[in-house]
Every structure is written in C-alpha cells, then in structure tokens.
Design a protein around this motif. Structure first.
Motif, PDB file in Angstrom:
ATOM      1  N   ASP A   1       0.821  -1.227   0.000  1.00  0.00           N
ATOM      2  CA  ASP A   1       0.000   0.000   0.000  1.00  0.00           C
ATOM      3  C   ASP A   1       0.849   1.269   0.000  1.00  0.00           C
ATOM      4  O   ASP A   1       0.626   2.178  -0.798  1.00  0.00           O
ATOM      5  N   ALA A   2       1.838   1.338   0.917  1.00  0.00           N
ATOM      6  CA  ALA A   2       2.625   2.570   1.069  1.00  0.00           C
ATOM      7  C   ALA A   2       3.485   2.861  -0.164  1.00  0.00           C
ATOM      8  O   ALA A   2       3.971   3.981  -0.338  1.00  0.00           O
ATOM      9  N   LEU A   3       3.645   1.851  -1.033  1.00  0.00           N
ATOM     10  CA  LEU A   3       4.444   2.045  -2.260  1.00  0.00           C
ATOM     11  C   LEU A   3       3.527   2.056  -3.491  1.00  0.00           C
ATOM     12  O   LEU A   3       3.973   1.752  -4.602  1.00  0.00           O
ATOM     13  N   ASN A   4       2.273   2.412  -3.262  1.00  0.00           N
ATOM     14  CA  ASN A   4       1.286   2.466  -4.355  1.00  0.00           C
ATOM     15  C   ASN A   4       1.211   1.171  -5.158  1.00  0.00           C
ATOM     16  O   ASN A   4       1.064   1.190  -6.386  1.00  0.00           O
ATOM     17  N   GLY A   5       1.342   0.055  -4.472  1.00  0.00           N
ATOM     18  CA  GLY A   5       1.186  -1.246  -5.148  1.00  0.00           C
ATOM     19  C   GLY A   5       2.495  -1.865  -5.619  1.00  0.00           C
ATOM     20  O   GLY A   5       2.512  -3.013  -6.060  1.00  0.00           O
ATOM     21  N   PHE A   6       3.601  -1.124  -5.546  1.00  0.00           N
ATOM     22  CA  PHE A   6       4.904  -1.691  -5.918  1.00  0.00           C
ATOM     23  C   PHE A   6       5.260  -2.791  -4.922  1.00  0.00           C
ATOM     24  O   PHE A   6       4.924  -2.637  -3.739  1.00  0.00           O
ATOM     25  N   PRO A   7       5.928  -3.889  -5.298  1.00  0.00           N
ATOM     26  CA  PRO A   7       6.402  -4.225  -6.640  1.00  0.00           C
ATOM     27  C   PRO A   7       5.346  -4.856  -7.553  1.00  0.00           C
ATOM     28  O   PRO A   7       5.570  -4.949  -8.747  1.00  0.00           O
ATOM     29  N   GLY A   8       4.206  -5.292  -7.026  1.00  0.00           N
ATOM     30  CA  GLY A   8       3.110  -5.781  -7.857  1.00  0.00           C
ATOM     31  C   GLY A   8       3.553  -6.827  -8.870  1.00  0.00           C
ATOM     32  O   GLY A   8       4.204  -7.813  -8.523  1.00  0.00           O
ATOM     33  N   THR A   9       3.215  -6.576 -10.139  1.00  0.00           N
ATOM     34  CA  THR A   9       3.550  -7.572 -11.167  1.00  0.00           C
ATOM     35  C   THR A   9       5.056  -7.593 -11.471  1.00  0.00           C
ATOM     36  O   THR A   9       5.516  -8.416 -12.250  1.00  0.00           O
TER      37      THR A   9
ATOM     38  N   ARG B   1       2.085  -0.422   6.905  1.00  0.00           N
ATOM     39  CA  ARG B   1       2.873  -1.532   6.352  1.00  0.00           C
ATOM     40  C   ARG B   1       1.970  -2.553   5.660  1.00  0.00           C
ATOM     41  O   ARG B   1       2.392  -3.679   5.359  1.00  0.00           O
ATOM     42  N   ALA B   2       0.724  -2.148   5.397  1.00  0.00           N
ATOM     43  CA  ALA B   2      -0.241  -3.082   4.796  1.00  0.00           C
ATOM     44  C   ALA B   2       0.207  -3.515   3.403  1.00  0.00           C
ATOM     45  O   ALA B   2       0.744  -2.717   2.621  1.00  0.00           O
ATOM     46  N   ALA B   3      -0.015  -4.792   3.107  1.00  0.00           N
ATOM     47  CA  ALA B   3       0.354  -5.341   1.799  1.00  0.00           C
ATOM     48  C   ALA B   3      -0.572  -6.499   1.475  1.00  0.00           C
ATOM     49  O   ALA B   3      -1.173  -7.100   2.380  1.00  0.00           O
ATOM     50  N   THR B   4      -0.685  -6.794   0.194  1.00  0.00           N
ATOM     51  CA  THR B   4      -1.532  -7.911  -0.228  1.00  0.00           C
ATOM     52  C   THR B   4      -0.776  -8.760  -1.235  1.00  0.00           C
ATOM     53  O   THR B   4      -0.217  -8.228  -2.195  1.00  0.00           O
ATOM     54  N   PHE B   5      -0.758 -10.060  -1.009  1.00  0.00           N
ATOM     55  CA  PHE B   5      -0.269 -10.991  -2.024  1.00  0.00           C
ATOM     56  C   PHE B   5      -1.445 -11.316  -2.928  1.00  0.00           C
ATOM     57  O   PHE B   5      -2.540 -11.632  -2.448  1.00  0.00           O
ATOM     58  N   LYS B   6      -1.231 -11.287  -4.233  1.00  0.00           N
ATOM     59  CA  LYS B   6      -2.294 -11.657  -5.169  1.00  0.00           C
ATOM     60  C   LYS B   6      -1.761 -12.710  -6.126  1.00  0.00           C
ATOM     61  O   LYS B   6      -0.638 -12.583  -6.619  1.00  0.00           O
ATOM     62  N   THR B   7      -2.581 -13.726  -6.358  1.00  0.00           N
ATOM     63  CA  THR B   7      -2.227 -14.777  -7.317  1.00  0.00           C
ATOM     64  C   THR B   7      -3.310 -14.870  -8.373  1.00  0.00           C
ATOM     65  O   THR B   7      -4.499 -14.868  -8.049  1.00  0.00           O
ATOM     66  N   CYS B   8      -2.895 -14.956  -9.616  1.00  0.00           N
ATOM     67  CA  CYS B   8      -3.863 -15.257 -10.676  1.00  0.00           C
ATOM     68  C   CYS B   8      -3.478 -16.593 -11.292  1.00  0.00           C
ATOM     69  O   CYS B   8      -2.373 -16.748 -11.816  1.00  0.00           O
ATOM     70  N   ILE B   9      -4.400 -17.551 -11.206  1.00  0.00           N
ATOM     71  CA  ILE B   9      -4.218 -18.845 -11.867  1.00  0.00           C
ATOM     72  C   ILE B   9      -4.931 -18.770 -13.204  1.00  0.00           C
ATOM     73  O   ILE B   9      -6.061 -18.275 -13.285  1.00  0.00           O
ATOM     74  N   ALA B  10      -4.288 -19.256 -14.259  1.00  0.00           N
ATOM     75  CA  ALA B  10      -4.970 -19.378 -15.554  1.00  0.00           C
ATOM     76  C   ALA B  10      -4.955 -20.854 -15.927  1.00  0.00           C
ATOM     77  O   ALA B  10      -3.905 -21.510 -15.874  1.00  0.00           O
ATOM     78  N   PHE B  11      -6.147 -21.366 -16.261  1.00  0.00           N
ATOM     79  CA  PHE B  11      -6.313 -22.782 -16.607  1.00  0.00           C
ATOM     80  C   PHE B  11      -6.743 -22.872 -18.067  1.00  0.00           C
ATOM     81  O   PHE B  11      -7.562 -22.075 -18.550  1.00  0.00           O
ATOM     82  N   ALA B  12      -6.210 -23.850 -18.784  1.00  0.00           N
ATOM     83  CA  ALA B  12      -6.625 -24.064 -20.186  1.00  0.00           C
ATOM     84  C   ALA B  12      -6.715 -25.559 -20.458  1.00  0.00           C
ATOM     85  O   ALA B  12      -5.900 -26.341 -19.954  1.00  0.00           O
ATOM     86  N   ASN B  13      -7.726 -25.937 -21.234  1.00  0.00           N
ATOM     87  CA  ASN B  13      -7.838 -27.358 -21.614  1.00  0.00           C
ATOM     88  C   ASN B  13      -8.138 -27.532 -23.107  1.00  0.00           C
ATOM     89  O   ASN B  13      -8.563 -28.592 -23.538  1.00  0.00           O
ATOM     90  N   GLY B  14      -7.937 -26.470 -23.857  1.00  0.00           N
ATOM     91  CA  GLY B  14      -8.177 -26.561 -25.298  1.00  0.00           C
ATOM     92  C   GLY B  14      -9.574 -26.100 -25.677  1.00  0.00           C
ATOM     93  O   GLY B  14      -9.816 -25.713 -26.824  1.00  0.00           O
ATOM     94  N   LYS B  15     -10.492 -26.150 -24.716  1.00  0.00           N
ATOM     95  CA  LYS B  15     -11.857 -25.676 -24.979  1.00  0.00           C
ATOM     96  C   LYS B  15     -12.057 -24.305 -24.367  1.00  0.00           C
ATOM     97  O   LYS B  15     -12.668 -23.428 -24.966  1.00  0.00           O
TER      98      LYS B  15
END
Ligand code: IMP
Length: 181
Positions: free
Chosen positions: A71-79, A103-117
């Motif tokens: 938060d205090a770093l405007n989202g840095f390091p982020g992606t 000192r608030a911070a958030t871990f974020k995870t994005c899962i991407a799944f693919a099966n051909g369809k």
C-alpha cells in the motif's frame, strides 16, 4: 482427474500439490520456464503464459502469476515482484518501508487454466503486513517479510498457516470448485 501445473518454481508446485491432493485432485509438475510478458495485470500475464503452455503440452494445464502489492508504495512491486526481488531483495523492500507507518500489503495470485476448450482465470488474495525485519527460514521469495492478517508469524516462520490462508490457497480453492463442478 489429472491436471498439470506448469512452473519452474519447485516451492509453488509443492504448495499447490499439498493443497490440491487434499481435495482429491492429482497434479503433475510440468517444469516449464516461460519468459512472461510485462504487464501491470497479473491476469494478462497468466493468460498469455497458459496459452503458450497449452500449445506445447496439449493437456489440461494451469499456470500462476503472483505479486506482492504494498500500500505505502502504491502497489509496488506488484507484477514486477520477481524483478524487484532480484534487484533489491526483501532487504531493499524493508529499506523502502523504513519510516512507513502503514505496512499493509496484499499478495495476489492469478491462476490461468486451459484445456483446449476454455481458458479461465481464478484470483486469490491474502491481506497482511510487511514485517519490520526478515523472520523465518522456510518458504521462498518474500515469505520472510510477510505476515498474514490475524497472525503474528511470517509465512517463512509458519508454512502450515501459509497453506491454509495464502493467496495461492485462495486461487486454488476457486480452481478446485470449477474443476469439480
Ligand atoms: P512469479 O509469480 O513467479 O512471477 O512471482 C513473483 C515474485 O514473487 C517471485 O520473486 C517469487 O519468488 C515471489 N513469490 C511468488 N509467490 C510467493 C509466495 O507465495 N510467497 C513469497 N514470495 C512469492
């Protein structure tokens, strides 16, 4: 049901395997190093990576991209978390926050799944705070400086808590619900 988790990070695979096998889903490790695209969006990065991976593997597969948003770093390091860890490390992050009262911070995870369809994404978050110094030897990456909300120990001090409350757990939970539906 067997699905593949494409990652070159052994720690990520170990955590995911523990979480998914407890839910009756078998996961195989596809040790695949992909040069991810640069973007401010975890979702965009994960989508591109899973499309490239599926084109090679041609079996149901998921990838994930994770970032630490302070938060205090405007989202840095982020992606750019992998880049920041390589360049300044957790010590550099602690220095940047030396005089920060928030000192608030958030871990974020994005899962991407693919099966051909279909290609589908699942987001998971874990709110917490950046510790004042590195604590603990387990885990990887930023684990020694991240304390999840409601707990005193860092992820690196208590991996049992990490598998239960982490960003990765939350995203995998959504993936599991989707696979079982
Ligand atoms: P990526 O998803 O592999 O691009 O991860 C970005 C950066 O965050 C890397 O430096 C990882 O080491 C770190 N990272 C990813 N997941 C975690 C985690 O669960 N705990 C601590 N650091 C992590």
């Amino acid at each position: 049901m067997v699905i593949y988790f494409a990652t070159s990070n052994e720690h990520k695979f170990k955590e995911a395997n523990e979480i998914l096998s407890a839910k009756g889903i078998s996961v195989e490790h596809f040790n695949f190093k992909h040069n991810e695209i640069r973007s401010d969006s975890l979702e965009e990065i994960a989508m591109e990576a899973v499309d490239t991976t599926f084109a090679q593997l041609k079996k149901p597969v998921f990838v994930e991209d994770t970032g630490l948003f302070i938060d205090a770093l405007n989202g840095f390091p982020g992606t750019y978390s992998a880049w920041a860890l390589k360049k300044i490390g957790s010590d550099g992050i602690l220095k940047l926050l030396k005089s920060a009262s928030n000192r608030a911070a958030t871990f974020k995870t994005c899962i991407a799944f693919a099966n051909g369809k279909i290609t589908k994404t699942f987001l998971g978050e874990c709110k917490g705070a950046i510790a004042t110094k590195k604590r603990g030897k387990s885990g990887f990456g930023y684990d020694p400086i991240f304390t999840p909300k409601g707990y005193k120990k860092t992820f690196a001090e208590d991996l049992e808590i990490k598998v239960k409350v982490s960003h990765r757990f939350a995203a995998l939970q959504k993936l599991t619900e989707f696979l079982k539906a």
